[in-house]
Each structure stands twice: as structure tokens, then as C-alpha cells.
Design a protein around this motif. Sequence first.
Motif, short mmCIF file in Angstrom:
data_model
loop_
_atom_site.label_atom_id
_atom_site.label_comp_id
_atom_site.label_asym_id
_atom_site.label_seq_id
_atom_site.Cartn_x
_atom_site.Cartn_y
_atom_site.Cartn_z
N LEU A 158 -84.60 53.51 -63.57
CA LEU A 158 -84.53 53.39 -65.03
C LEU A 158 -83.98 54.68 -65.61
O LEU A 158 -84.41 55.77 -65.24
N THR A 159 -83.03 54.53 -66.51
CA THR A 159 -82.53 55.68 -67.25
C THR A 159 -82.48 55.29 -68.72
O THR A 159 -82.36 54.12 -69.07
N GLY A 160 -82.61 56.28 -69.57
CA GLY A 160 -82.56 56.00 -71.01
C GLY A 160 -82.30 57.26 -71.80
O GLY A 160 -82.40 58.37 -71.28
N ARG A 161 -81.94 57.06 -73.03
CA ARG A 161 -81.69 58.17 -73.94
C ARG A 161 -82.58 58.02 -75.16
O ARG A 161 -82.41 57.08 -75.94
N ALA A 162 -83.49 58.94 -75.30
CA ALA A 162 -84.40 58.90 -76.43
C ALA A 162 -83.71 59.24 -77.74
O ALA A 162 -84.20 58.93 -78.81
N ILE B 111 -80.88 55.32 -81.34
CA ILE B 111 -81.77 54.49 -82.13
C ILE B 111 -82.38 53.45 -81.20
O ILE B 111 -81.67 52.77 -80.46
N ASN B 112 -83.68 53.30 -81.21
CA ASN B 112 -84.42 52.38 -80.35
C ASN B 112 -84.27 52.69 -78.87
O ASN B 112 -84.63 51.88 -78.03
N GLY B 113 -83.73 53.84 -78.52
CA GLY B 113 -83.51 54.15 -77.11
C GLY B 113 -82.36 53.32 -76.57
O GLY B 113 -81.86 52.40 -77.20
N HIS B 114 -81.93 53.66 -75.40
CA HIS B 114 -80.89 52.88 -74.73
C HIS B 114 -81.25 52.91 -73.26
O HIS B 114 -81.17 53.94 -72.61
N TRP B 115 -81.70 51.78 -72.74
CA TRP B 115 -82.21 51.69 -71.39
C TRP B 115 -81.21 51.03 -70.45
O TRP B 115 -80.55 50.07 -70.82
N VAL B 116 -81.15 51.56 -69.24
CA VAL B 116 -80.36 50.96 -68.17
C VAL B 116 -81.28 50.84 -66.97
O VAL B 116 -81.93 51.81 -66.57
N CYS B 117 -81.34 49.64 -66.41
CA CYS B 117 -82.15 49.38 -65.23
C CYS B 117 -81.21 48.97 -64.10
O CYS B 117 -80.37 48.09 -64.28
N GLN C 238 -78.87 46.35 -69.31
CA GLN C 238 -78.88 47.34 -70.39
C GLN C 238 -79.44 46.72 -71.65
O GLN C 238 -79.09 45.58 -71.97
N SER C 239 -80.28 47.45 -72.35
CA SER C 239 -80.82 46.95 -73.61
C SER C 239 -81.52 48.08 -74.35
O SER C 239 -81.91 49.08 -73.76
#
Length: 122
Positions: free
Chosen positions: A68-72, A75-81, A99-100
Motif C-alpha cells: 500500500l502506498t498513499g499520499r496524505a 485531498i482525501n489521500g490517494h491510495w495505490v494497492c 487506485q482510489s
Amino acid sequence: METQDIHSLIKHLEAASSLDAALAAAVHNAVCPIGAGDLTLPADGGLFSTDEVIHLIDEALPEWSIKLTGRASNINGHWVCTLRQSEVRDNDEVIGIGQSAVLAHALLAALLKVIDGRPREV
């Protein structure tokens, strides 16, 4: 479920900020067959909590790695699994990447991409 339907479902899931009853039912119907009768699906609604989705992936894809990676800062984060059968090699037959803005949706999208990429039983 047909490949086109799964692709449409994944696209809808990755874009959704929440799940309505129709989308939840579609995801549930797509995920149910992977257990071949022995997969324990969470109670209503539980399929969409991050903990329950990780548990589902653990049961459906034992020994697979979850990255899992993400950027805080977004807006609302951006997640990649990313779901991979092996962390060591680069020759996995199927890799699921979802991605979501919603972590559980990214996990589910990656799982659906693995389901879609697996060879179909005849």
C-alpha cells in the motif's frame, strides 16, 4: 462475471467516494465466486471496511503480498494497492493494482483485477 463488466465495476469502484447498495452488491457478486465455497465473506457492509477487505484478500490469495502506498497531502489521500504473488521475482502471472481515494476501494479494485486476470475454469 464478464471481463467488460469487471472492468466497468473496477472503474466505478476506484472513482467512488462511497458505496451505494447497487455498487456494494456488484462487488459482492464479483468477489463471491473466488472462494469456491470455502471463503468466509464478512457480514453485510463489512466487506467494505479496510480490515475486512485485507482479511478477505488474505483468505482469497494466501501467501500473496499486499503493498500500500498513499499520499496524505492529496485531498482525501490517494491510495495505490498492489497485490503480487511474489515480492522477490518480477514474473508474476497476475498482478492486481487498484487506485482510489478510499483505501478499501483500492484494495477491492486490486483484488478484482487479480480475479479478472486469472485463467477461467472451463
